[in-house]
Design a protein around this motif. Structure first.
Motif, PDB file in Angstrom:
ATOM      1  N   ALA A   1       0.829  -1.203   0.000  1.00 42.97           N
ATOM      2  CA  ALA A   1       0.000   0.000   0.000  1.00 42.97           C
ATOM      3  C   ALA A   1       0.868   1.260   0.000  1.00 42.97           C
ATOM      4  CB  ALA A   1      -0.937  -0.004   1.201  1.00 42.97           C
ATOM      5  N   THR A   2       1.939   1.236   0.780  1.00 42.47           N
ATOM      6  CA  THR A   2       2.869   2.369   0.808  1.00 42.47           C
ATOM      7  C   THR A   2       3.542   2.541  -0.551  1.00 42.47           C
ATOM      8  OG1 THR A   2       3.306   1.984   3.145  1.00 42.47           O
ATOM      9  CG2 THR A   2       4.900   3.332   1.942  1.00 42.47           C
ATOM     10  N   PHE A   3       3.898   1.430  -1.163  1.00 46.19           N
ATOM     11  CA  PHE A   3       4.521   1.455  -2.488  1.00 46.19           C
ATOM     12  C   PHE A   3       3.580   2.077  -3.514  1.00 46.19           C
ATOM     13  CE2 PHE A   3       4.654  -0.887  -6.555  1.00 46.19           C
ATOM     14  CZ  PHE A   3       5.881  -0.463  -7.026  1.00 46.19           C
ATOM     15  N   LEU A   4       2.292   1.702  -3.456  1.00 45.26           N
ATOM     16  CA  LEU A   4       1.319   2.267  -4.392  1.00 45.26           C
ATOM     17  C   LEU A   4       1.204   3.772  -4.238  1.00 45.26           C
ATOM     18  CD1 LEU A   4      -1.646  -0.293  -4.316  1.00 45.26           C
ATOM     19  CD2 LEU A   4       0.202  -0.107  -5.975  1.00 45.26           C
ATOM     20  N   ALA A   5       1.164   4.237  -2.989  1.00 42.49           N
ATOM     21  CA  ALA A   5       1.053   5.670  -2.738  1.00 42.49           C
ATOM     22  C   ALA A   5       2.268   6.421  -3.269  1.00 42.49           C
ATOM     23  CB  ALA A   5       0.885   5.925  -1.242  1.00 42.49           C
ATOM     24  N   THR A   6       3.418   5.776  -3.213  1.00 38.82           N
ATOM     25  CA  THR A   6       4.654   6.422  -3.642  1.00 38.82           C
ATOM     26  C   THR A   6       4.755   6.538  -5.157  1.00 38.82           C
ATOM     27  OG1 THR A   6       5.783   5.551  -1.690  1.00 38.82           O
ATOM     28  CG2 THR A   6       7.179   6.333  -3.503  1.00 38.82           C
ATOM     29  N   VAL A   7       4.326   5.485  -5.863  1.00 42.39           N
ATOM     30  CA  VAL A   7       4.567   5.432  -7.313  1.00 42.39           C
ATOM     31  C   VAL A   7       3.333   5.737  -8.153  1.00 42.39           C
ATOM     32  CG1 VAL A   7       6.380   3.718  -6.968  1.00 42.39           C
ATOM     33  CG2 VAL A   7       4.055   2.958  -7.484  1.00 42.39           C
ATOM     34  N   SER A   8       2.195   6.015  -7.534  1.00 39.37           N
ATOM     35  CA  SER A   8       0.973   6.185  -8.315  1.00 39.37           C
ATOM     36  C   SER A   8       1.060   7.332  -9.316  1.00 39.37           C
ATOM     37  CB  SER A   8      -0.232   6.404  -7.385  1.00 39.37           C
ATOM     38  OG  SER A   8      -0.044   7.570  -6.602  1.00 39.37           O
ATOM     39  N   THR A   9       1.650   8.455  -8.908  1.00 35.90           N
ATOM     40  CA  THR A   9       1.737   9.604  -9.813  1.00 35.90           C
ATOM     41  C   THR A   9       2.665   9.355 -10.996  1.00 35.90           C
ATOM     42  OG1 THR A   9       1.173  11.201  -8.081  1.00 35.90           O
ATOM     43  CG2 THR A   9       2.372  12.038 -10.006  1.00 35.90           C
ATOM     44  N   PRO A  10       3.924   8.940 -10.770  1.00 32.42           N
ATOM     45  CA  PRO A  10       4.779   8.679 -11.937  1.00 32.42           C
ATOM     46  C   PRO A  10       4.259   7.552 -12.827  1.00 32.42           C
ATOM     47  CG  PRO A  10       5.862   7.966  -9.907  1.00 32.42           C
ATOM     48  CD  PRO A  10       4.680   8.775  -9.511  1.00 32.42           C
ATOM     49  N   LEU A  11       3.642   6.525 -12.231  1.00 32.09           N
ATOM     50  CA  LEU A  11       3.099   5.446 -13.044  1.00 32.09           C
ATOM     51  C   LEU A  11       1.911   5.921 -13.874  1.00 32.09           C
ATOM     52  CD1 LEU A  11       3.234   2.201 -10.859  1.00 32.09           C
ATOM     53  CD2 LEU A  11       4.583   2.771 -12.874  1.00 32.09           C
ATOM     54  N   SER A  12       1.097   6.803 -13.313  1.00 33.94           N
ATOM     55  CA  SER A  12      -0.027   7.352 -14.065  1.00 33.94           C
ATOM     56  C   SER A  12       0.461   8.112 -15.290  1.00 33.94           C
ATOM     57  CB  SER A  12      -0.869   8.274 -13.173  1.00 33.94           C
ATOM     58  OG  SER A  12      -1.488   7.554 -12.140  1.00 33.94           O
TER      59      SER A  12
ATOM     60  N   ALA B   1      -5.098   9.797 -22.041  1.00 33.74           N
ATOM     61  CA  ALA B   1      -5.388  11.195 -21.720  1.00 33.74           C
ATOM     62  C   ALA B   1      -6.062  11.315 -20.354  1.00 33.74           C
ATOM     63  CB  ALA B   1      -6.286  11.791 -22.800  1.00 33.74           C
ATOM     64  N   ILE B   2      -6.955  10.375 -20.036  1.00 29.65           N
ATOM     65  CA  ILE B   2      -7.624  10.388 -18.727  1.00 29.65           C
ATOM     66  C   ILE B   2      -6.614  10.163 -17.606  1.00 29.65           C
ATOM     67  CG2 ILE B   2      -9.235   9.104 -17.262  1.00 29.65           C
ATOM     68  CD1 ILE B   2     -10.923   8.627 -19.803  1.00 29.65           C
ATOM     69  N   ALA B   3      -5.685   9.212 -17.818  1.00 31.96           N
ATOM     70  CA  ALA B   3      -4.681   8.927 -16.792  1.00 31.96           C
ATOM     71  C   ALA B   3      -3.820  10.149 -16.520  1.00 31.96           C
ATOM     72  CB  ALA B   3      -3.813   7.753 -17.238  1.00 31.96           C
ATOM     73  N   ILE B   4      -3.349  10.808 -17.575  1.00 33.63           N
ATOM     74  CA  ILE B   4      -2.513  12.005 -17.409  1.00 33.63           C
ATOM     75  C   ILE B   4      -3.340  13.144 -16.829  1.00 33.63           C
ATOM     76  CG2 ILE B   4      -1.175  13.749 -18.641  1.00 33.63           C
ATOM     77  CD1 ILE B   4      -0.277  11.546 -20.558  1.00 33.63           C
ATOM     78  N   GLY B   5      -4.579  13.290 -17.312  1.00 32.86           N
ATOM     79  CA  GLY B   5      -5.445  14.361 -16.810  1.00 32.86           C
ATOM     80  C   GLY B   5      -5.742  14.225 -15.330  1.00 32.86           C
ATOM     81  N   SER B   6      -5.890  12.976 -14.852  1.00 32.46           N
ATOM     82  CA  SER B   6      -6.179  12.781 -13.421  1.00 32.46           C
ATOM     83  C   SER B   6      -5.010  13.257 -12.563  1.00 32.46           C
ATOM     84  CB  SER B   6      -6.477  11.305 -13.147  1.00 32.46           C
ATOM     85  OG  SER B   6      -5.338  10.505 -13.409  1.00 32.46           O
ATOM     86  N   VAL B   7      -3.792  13.079 -13.070  1.00 32.97           N
ATOM     87  CA  VAL B   7      -2.607  13.555 -12.327  1.00 32.97           C
ATOM     88  C   VAL B   7      -2.576  15.068 -12.311  1.00 32.97           C
ATOM     89  CG1 VAL B   7      -0.097  13.618 -12.299  1.00 32.97           C
ATOM     90  CG2 VAL B   7      -1.273  11.492 -12.860  1.00 32.97           C
ATOM     91  N   VAL B   8      -2.842  15.685 -13.450  1.00 34.10           N
ATOM     92  CA  VAL B   8      -2.825  17.152 -13.543  1.00 34.10           C
ATOM     93  C   VAL B   8      -3.868  17.752 -12.609  1.00 34.10           C
ATOM     94  CG1 VAL B   8      -3.215  19.126 -15.066  1.00 34.10           C
ATOM     95  CG2 VAL B   8      -1.931  17.132 -15.900  1.00 34.10           C
ATOM     96  N   VAL B   9      -5.077  17.151 -12.598  1.00 30.11           N
ATOM     97  CA  VAL B   9      -6.151  17.669 -11.737  1.00 30.11           C
ATOM     98  C   VAL B   9      -5.768  17.540 -10.266  1.00 30.11           C
ATOM     99  CG1 VAL B   9      -8.525  17.244 -10.972  1.00 30.11           C
ATOM    100  CG2 VAL B   9      -7.982  17.264 -13.411  1.00 30.11           C
ATOM    101  N   SER B  10      -5.137  16.424  -9.914  1.00 32.19           N
ATOM    102  CA  SER B  10      -4.773  16.201  -8.501  1.00 32.19           C
ATOM    103  C   SER B  10      -3.716  17.197  -7.994  1.00 32.19           C
ATOM    104  CB  SER B  10      -4.266  14.777  -8.316  1.00 32.19           C
ATOM    105  OG  SER B  10      -3.014  14.595  -8.984  1.00 32.19           O
ATOM    106  N   LEU B  11      -2.995  17.795  -8.913  1.00 35.63           N
ATOM    107  CA  LEU B  11      -1.944  18.744  -8.511  1.00 35.63           C
ATOM    108  C   LEU B  11      -2.508  20.138  -8.213  1.00 35.63           C
ATOM    109  CD1 LEU B  11       0.865  17.777 -11.069  1.00 35.63           C
ATOM    110  CD2 LEU B  11       0.677  17.110  -8.672  1.00 35.63           C
ATOM    111  N   PHE B  12      -3.763  20.359  -8.557  1.00 33.90           N
ATOM    112  CA  PHE B  12      -4.363  21.693  -8.350  1.00 33.90           C
ATOM    113  C   PHE B  12      -5.526  21.624  -7.363  1.00 33.90           C
ATOM    114  CE2 PHE B  12      -2.378  21.851 -12.526  1.00 33.90           C
ATOM    115  CZ  PHE B  12      -1.643  23.038 -12.435  1.00 33.90           C
TER     116      PHE B  12
END
Length: 207
Positions: free
Chosen positions: A65-76, A196-207
């Motif tokens: 679970a900790t690993f997922l939290a760490t790598v979720s953004t770069p993997l997305s 596009a959805i995967a990348i967009g979800s990361v962009v939205v989470s940053l704001f």
């Protein structure tokens, strides 16, 4: 106990593989274009990736679970970019070839592509963690139990892709080549949308 864990692993492998997402679209596309073994090669890559996540989770669910939290953004980001690239290639499909003419290199490339796509797909990662917890597999400790779970996940996932590839391969013989071309283009658009959805979800989470 081992039989129950194996059955849960099989169920998890099937549950993760069955929903039609970018990996399913890619495997269907490869089966239509190149035949049964190309689809199975794609399924093998996905099954190996699912087994890898099962191994990580079985080794220690809290650490997983900790690993997922760490790598979720770069993997997305990486997974989204990879989906867009695969989708762009799908918009320019290669000629339909007979199954016998598909070389080992093509099968290895298909396996590698679906392995990377599955590893980098954030939806697969999150679904895997949720199912693992719901089925109570997070409490299955020990090397023997972990091996049983991983084997079940791998075989369950691979069984689904073999069934899907077999069905698509049978339908392929009854469809004109133009249908295969249009499916390839449509799957390309679907992959681009998922990316596009995967990348967009990361962009939205940053704001």
């Amino acid at each position: 106990m081992s039989a129950l864990l194996f059955a849960k692993g099989l169920l998890l492998g099937l549950a993760i593989a069955a929903p039609l997402g970018p990996i399913g679209v890619l495997c269907i596309n490869r089966t239509l274009e190149r035949g049964f073994w190309a689809g199975v090669a794609g399924g093998l890559g996905t099954a190996l990736a699912d087994a890898s996540y099962a191994l990580l989770a079985a080794a220690g669910f809290a650490a997983f679970a900790t690993f997922l939290a760490t790598v979720s953004t770069p993997l997305s980001l990486a997974g989204g970019a990879f989906m867009i690239w695969l989708g762009w290639r799908g918009l320019q499909p290669s000629p339909v070839v007979a199954t016998a003419k598909v070389g080992a290199r093509d099968l290895i490339q298909t396996t590698a592509a679906t392995f990377l796509l599955t590893i980098a797909n954030p939806l697969t990662i999150l679904s895997f963690a949720a199912f693992f917890a719901v089925l109570g597999l997070a409490k299955a400790g020990g090397l023997a139990n972990a091996t049983v779970v991983v084997a079940g996940v791998f075989l369950g996932s691979l069984a689904w892709w073999m069934l899907l590839s077999g069905g698509i391969s049978l339908a392929r013989t009854r469809l004109p080549d133009s249908f295969v071309t249009w499916v390839s283009r449509l799957s390309g658009l679907v992959l681009i949308a998922f990316g596009a959805i995967a990348i967009g979800s990361v962009v939205v989470s940053l704001f």
